[in-house]
Design a protein around this motif. Structure first.
Motif, PDB file in Angstrom:
ATOM      1  N   ARG A  24       0.806  -1.217   0.000  1.00 59.37           N
ATOM      2  CA  ARG A  24       0.000   0.000   0.000  1.00 59.37           C
ATOM      3  C   ARG A  24       0.844   1.276   0.000  1.00 59.37           C
ATOM      4  NH1 ARG A  24      -3.052  -3.742   3.189  1.00 59.37           N
ATOM      5  NH2 ARG A  24      -5.249  -3.815   2.536  1.00 59.37           N
ATOM      6  N   PHE A  25       2.161   1.134   0.152  1.00 56.17           N
ATOM      7  CA  PHE A  25       3.021   2.316   0.206  1.00 56.17           C
ATOM      8  C   PHE A  25       3.023   3.029  -1.144  1.00 56.17           C
ATOM      9  CE2 PHE A  25       7.476   4.157   0.212  1.00 56.17           C
ATOM     10  CZ  PHE A  25       7.142   5.227   1.023  1.00 56.17           C
ATOM     11  N   ARG A  26       2.655   4.306  -1.126  1.00 58.22           N
ATOM     12  CA  ARG A  26       2.507   5.143  -2.322  1.00 58.22           C
ATOM     13  C   ARG A  26       1.394   4.650  -3.256  1.00 58.22           C
ATOM     14  NH1 ARG A  26       8.992   6.238  -3.399  1.00 58.22           N
ATOM     15  NH2 ARG A  26       9.278   7.623  -1.608  1.00 58.22           N
ATOM     16  N   HIS A  27       0.492   3.827  -2.706  1.00 62.64           N
ATOM     17  CA  HIS A  27      -0.655   3.364  -3.489  1.00 62.64           C
ATOM     18  C   HIS A  27      -1.972   3.595  -2.742  1.00 62.64           C
ATOM     19  CE1 HIS A  27       1.659   1.514  -6.721  1.00 62.64           C
ATOM     20  NE2 HIS A  27       2.478   1.041  -5.803  1.00 62.64           N
ATOM     21  N   LEU A  28      -1.968   4.449  -1.738  1.00 56.94           N
ATOM     22  CA  LEU A  28      -3.179   4.716  -0.977  1.00 56.94           C
ATOM     23  C   LEU A  28      -4.110   5.645  -1.746  1.00 56.94           C
ATOM     24  CD1 LEU A  28      -1.650   5.327   2.573  1.00 56.94           C
ATOM     25  CD2 LEU A  28      -3.094   3.386   1.917  1.00 56.94           C
ATOM     26  N   GLU A  29      -5.369   5.313  -1.736  1.00 51.51           N
ATOM     27  CA  GLU A  29      -6.394   6.194  -2.276  1.00 51.51           C
ATOM     28  C   GLU A  29      -6.850   7.149  -1.171  1.00 51.51           C
ATOM     29  OE1 GLU A  29      -7.173   6.300  -5.388  1.00 51.51           O
ATOM     30  OE2 GLU A  29      -5.971   4.526  -5.925  1.00 51.51           O
ATOM     31  N   PRO A  30      -7.377   8.311  -1.524  1.00 52.15           N
ATOM     32  CA  PRO A  30      -7.789   9.281  -0.494  1.00 52.15           C
ATOM     33  C   PRO A  30      -8.719   8.685   0.563  1.00 52.15           C
ATOM     34  CG  PRO A  30      -7.839  10.302  -2.649  1.00 52.15           C
ATOM     35  CD  PRO A  30      -7.550   8.853  -2.888  1.00 52.15           C
ATOM     36  N   GLU A  31      -9.619   7.820   0.176  1.00 55.23           N
ATOM     37  CA  GLU A  31     -10.559   7.246   1.129  1.00 55.23           C
ATOM     38  C   GLU A  31      -9.904   6.224   2.064  1.00 55.23           C
ATOM     39  OE1 GLU A  31     -10.990   4.888  -2.748  1.00 55.23           O
ATOM     40  OE2 GLU A  31     -10.716   6.980  -2.138  1.00 55.23           O
ATOM     41  N   GLN A  32      -8.652   5.868   1.786  1.00 56.60           N
ATOM     42  CA  GLN A  32      -7.932   4.927   2.648  1.00 56.60           C
ATOM     43  C   GLN A  32      -7.102   5.624   3.715  1.00 56.60           C
ATOM     44  OE1 GLN A  32      -5.914   2.920  -0.657  1.00 56.60           O
ATOM     45  NE2 GLN A  32      -7.127   1.076  -0.241  1.00 56.60           N
ATOM     46  N   VAL A  33      -7.192   6.947   3.800  1.00 55.27           N
ATOM     47  CA  VAL A  33      -6.474   7.743   4.795  1.00 55.27           C
ATOM     48  C   VAL A  33      -7.500   8.583   5.547  1.00 55.27           C
ATOM     49  CG1 VAL A  33      -4.679   9.465   5.204  1.00 55.27           C
ATOM     50  CG2 VAL A  33      -4.481   7.883   3.267  1.00 55.27           C
ATOM     51  N   ARG A  34      -7.486   8.489   6.879  1.00 56.66           N
ATOM     52  CA  ARG A  34      -8.437   9.243   7.685  1.00 56.66           C
ATOM     53  C   ARG A  34      -7.719  10.055   8.748  1.00 56.66           C
ATOM     54  NH1 ARG A  34     -10.299   4.286   8.459  1.00 56.66           N
ATOM     55  NH2 ARG A  34     -10.309   4.517  10.729  1.00 56.66           N
ATOM     56  N   ARG A  35      -8.265  11.183   9.057  1.00 54.15           N
ATOM     57  CA  ARG A  35      -7.759  12.023  10.141  1.00 54.15           C
ATOM     58  C   ARG A  35      -8.320  11.526  11.472  1.00 54.15           C
ATOM     59  NH1 ARG A  35      -8.264  18.630  10.341  1.00 54.15           N
ATOM     60  NH2 ARG A  35      -8.250  18.861  12.606  1.00 54.15           N
ATOM     61  N   LYS A  36      -7.462  11.500  12.512  1.00 52.45           N
ATOM     62  CA  LYS A  36      -7.919  11.108  13.845  1.00 52.45           C
ATOM     63  C   LYS A  36      -8.139  12.365  14.681  1.00 52.45           C
ATOM     64  CE  LYS A  36      -5.720   7.342  15.474  1.00 52.45           C
ATOM     65  NZ  LYS A  36      -4.603   6.389  15.701  1.00 52.45           N
ATOM     66  N   SER A  37      -7.206  12.729  15.540  1.00 51.28           N
ATOM     67  CA  SER A  37      -7.416  13.879  16.421  1.00 51.28           C
ATOM     68  C   SER A  37      -7.120  15.210  15.740  1.00 51.28           C
ATOM     69  CB  SER A  37      -6.541  13.739  17.666  1.00 51.28           C
ATOM     70  OG  SER A  37      -5.161  13.737  17.312  1.00 51.28           O
ATOM     71  N   GLU A  38      -6.196  15.206  14.760  1.00 47.27           N
ATOM     72  CA  GLU A  38      -5.828  16.443  14.072  1.00 47.27           C
ATOM     73  C   GLU A  38      -5.169  16.079  12.744  1.00 47.27           C
ATOM     74  OE1 GLU A  38      -2.606  18.637  15.882  1.00 47.27           O
ATOM     75  OE2 GLU A  38      -2.040  16.910  17.110  1.00 47.27           O
ATOM     76  N   ALA A  39      -4.809  17.116  11.974  1.00 45.79           N
ATOM     77  CA  ALA A  39      -4.320  16.888  10.616  1.00 45.79           C
ATOM     78  C   ALA A  39      -3.027  16.074  10.568  1.00 45.79           C
ATOM     79  CB  ALA A  39      -4.128  18.225   9.903  1.00 45.79           C
ATOM     80  N   ILE A  40      -2.204  16.142  11.623  1.00 48.53           N
ATOM     81  CA  ILE A  40      -0.954  15.390  11.632  1.00 48.53           C
ATOM     82  C   ILE A  40      -1.116  14.027  12.298  1.00 48.53           C
ATOM     83  CG2 ILE A  40       0.497  17.456  11.538  1.00 48.53           C
ATOM     84  CD1 ILE A  40       1.002  17.100  14.541  1.00 48.53           C
ATOM     85  N   ASP A  41      -2.324  13.699  12.730  1.00 49.34           N
ATOM     86  CA  ASP A  41      -2.609  12.419  13.381  1.00 49.34           C
ATOM     87  C   ASP A  41      -3.520  11.620  12.455  1.00 49.34           C
ATOM     88  OD1 ASP A  41      -2.902  10.353  15.151  1.00 49.34           O
ATOM     89  OD2 ASP A  41      -4.321  11.407  16.463  1.00 49.34           O
ATOM     90  N   LEU A  42      -2.905  10.706  11.702  1.00 49.51           N
ATOM     91  CA  LEU A  42      -3.633   9.991  10.655  1.00 49.51           C
ATOM     92  C   LEU A  42      -3.683   8.495  10.935  1.00 49.51           C
ATOM     93  CD1 LEU A  42      -2.019  11.689   7.519  1.00 49.51           C
ATOM     94  CD2 LEU A  42      -4.147  12.347   8.669  1.00 49.51           C
ATOM     95  N   VAL A  43      -4.644   7.843  10.317  1.00 50.78           N
ATOM     96  CA  VAL A  43      -4.685   6.390  10.279  1.00 50.78           C
ATOM     97  C   VAL A  43      -4.998   5.994   8.840  1.00 50.78           C
ATOM     98  CG1 VAL A  43      -7.138   6.273  10.901  1.00 50.78           C
ATOM     99  CG2 VAL A  43      -5.652   4.288  11.299  1.00 50.78           C
ATOM    100  N   THR A  44      -4.397   4.927   8.382  1.00 56.07           N
ATOM    101  CA  THR A  44      -4.639   4.458   7.020  1.00 56.07           C
ATOM    102  C   THR A  44      -5.141   3.020   7.047  1.00 56.07           C
ATOM    103  OG1 THR A  44      -2.479   3.446   6.570  1.00 56.07           O
ATOM    104  CG2 THR A  44      -2.638   5.854   6.311  1.00 56.07           C
TER     105      THR A  44
END
Length: 273
Positions: A24-44
């Protein structure tokens, strides 16, 4: 020694990276990345699938162990409180440095720590891009293990004056009113950086290429393995109040240094919280 085969645990992290993270590295679609507590806190999607993979394999390796994963705690915060009382637990960060991973930057790690009776007794930090491990077991030193099995014992850098030190400092979670002062104090060091990946910062420290590190937010999946590695490599780690860093701690700050004297100088001259 631990009650868990640390080499087998390391192999599980490697297998998870091969199966769920690297494809999945460099192959993530936008819907596969979500924000958690703030913009720098992500989950994929990669974080979640890798943790699911690791959890399943750990259940077979250590069926009686409490599994504490970063994403599991996000779904069930009460899980974190059980860590302090667990007879045996495995704490996992499926992707440390998720923001780097999501941005396509090759600086992320997969980490696990073994906790027994409220104490960290083993740790693993795997670098999927370099395909090697840092491993530590309490009382057995810190080792780099290459893909071919070659093992090298690691050592923290020797103490030196503050003006000559290279540091790794995360200021993102500092109180806003203290941040300018601490940033100014960091200018007393030769240089400092932040990789946005604690796993690689600890790898740098135990390889002897940095002299100190400091953290404010102490989630166990970010720091248990690395803090043990620092101590097993001959370094010194303690919270800002001087007390030992334990698996139950989630705040109180952490300073890592070559020895107690260097730690005290950093606490006095730089991290004056």
């Amino acid at each position: 020694m631990t009650r868990i085969d640390i080499d087998k645990l390391a192999g599980i992290l490697r297998d998870a990276a091969k199966a769920e993270i690297l494809p999945r590295f460099r192959h993530l679609e936008p819907e596969q990345v979500r924000r958690k507590s703030e913009a720098i806190d992500l989950v994929t999607e990669a974080d979640e699938e890798a943790e699911r993979f690791i959890k399943g394999k750990v259940a077979a390796l250590a069926p009686d162990a409490l599994f504490v994963g970063e994403e599991s705690v996000a779904a069930d915060p009460a899980l974190l409180a059980r860590l302090a009382e667990a007879d045996l637990a495995i704490v996992v960060d499926p992707i440390d440095g998720t923001a780097n991973f999501a941005a396509g930057l090759p600086l992320f790690a997969v980490m696990a720590a073994v906790v027994s009776g409220g104490e960290t007794v083993a740790g693993v930090i795997y670098d999927p891009m370099g395909d090697d491990f840092m491993l530590a077991e309490k009382g057995s030193g810190t080792w780099r293990v290459r893909a071919d099995g070659e093992r090298t014992k690691l050592a923290f850098a020797a103490p030196k004056p503050l003006a000559q030190m290279v540091g790794l400092a995360s200021v993102a979670f500092l109180p806003p009113d203290r941040r300018p002062e601490i940033l100014a104090n960091l200018a007393k060091a030769r240089m400092f950086a932040n990789y946005r990946c604690a796993g690689h910062e600890y790898r740098t420290l135990v390889s002897g290429f940095a002299d100190f590190a400091a953290y404010s937010k102490l989630m166990p999946w970010d720091h248990l393995a690395g803090a043990l590695m620092v101590q097993e490599a001959g370094g010194y780690a303690a919270r800002l109040d001087g007390e030992p860093y334990l698996p139950r701690h989630v705040d109180g700050g952490l300073i890592v240094a070559a020895d107690r004297s260097t730690w005290e100088a950093l606490r006095r001259e730089v991290f004056t919280l």
